[in-house]
Design an enzyme around this catalytic site. Structure first.
Site, short mmCIF file in Angstrom:
data_model
loop_
_atom_site.label_atom_id
_atom_site.label_comp_id
_atom_site.label_asym_id
_atom_site.label_seq_id
_atom_site.Cartn_x
_atom_site.Cartn_y
_atom_site.Cartn_z
CG HIS A 159 12.41 -32.64 27.53
ND1 HIS A 159 11.38 -31.98 26.90
CD2 HIS A 159 11.91 -33.82 27.94
CE1 HIS A 159 10.29 -32.73 26.96
NE2 HIS A 159 10.59 -33.85 27.58
NE ARG A 160 14.11 -30.05 19.63
CZ ARG A 160 14.31 -30.40 18.38
NH1 ARG A 160 15.51 -30.76 17.99
NH2 ARG A 160 13.32 -30.44 17.52
CG ASP A 161 7.06 -30.81 23.72
OD1 ASP A 161 6.65 -29.63 23.77
OD2 ASP A 161 6.32 -31.77 23.45
CG ASN A 162 11.32 -29.05 29.40
OD1 ASN A 162 11.24 -30.24 29.66
ND2 ASN A 162 12.46 -28.43 29.25
CG ASN A 204 5.52 -33.47 27.31
OD1 ASN A 204 4.66 -34.30 27.03
ND2 ASN A 204 6.07 -32.71 26.40
#
Length: 90
Positions: A77-80, A84
């Site tokens: 997951h690149r958008d923690n 989100n």
């Protein structure tokens, strides 16, 4: 987007949001992803609520458990971020 949909369908864990389905519009050439309903995100809750130490530990355990599930399946997951991290009323 097709890759993201396939990845989301593969992930099945209590701490990972579930993809319920897809809604398409031929008129506007749109695809919308439909997820299970969550009442809040963590950023929104933090502006209204102060969490106790046990609550912080519980949320961190759930976050790390969900991330472990993703990482074990080769998904990063690149958008923690707080917006989100979704939370329901349970």
């Amino acid at each position: 987007m097709a890759r993201e949909i396939l990845i989301l369908k593969r992930l099945n864990h209590p701490n990972v949001i579930k993809l319920q389905g897809l809604v398409t519009s031929k008129l506007y050439c749109n695809i919308h992803l439909v997820f299970e309903y969550m009442e809040h995100d963590l950023t929104g809750l933090l502006s209204d609520v102060t969490f106790t130490t046990p609550q912080n530990k519980c949320y961190m355990k759930q976050l790390l458990s969900g991330l472990d599930h993703c990482h074990a399946r080769g998904v990063m997951h690149r958008d923690n971020k707080g917006s989100n991290l979704l939370v329901n009323n349970e």
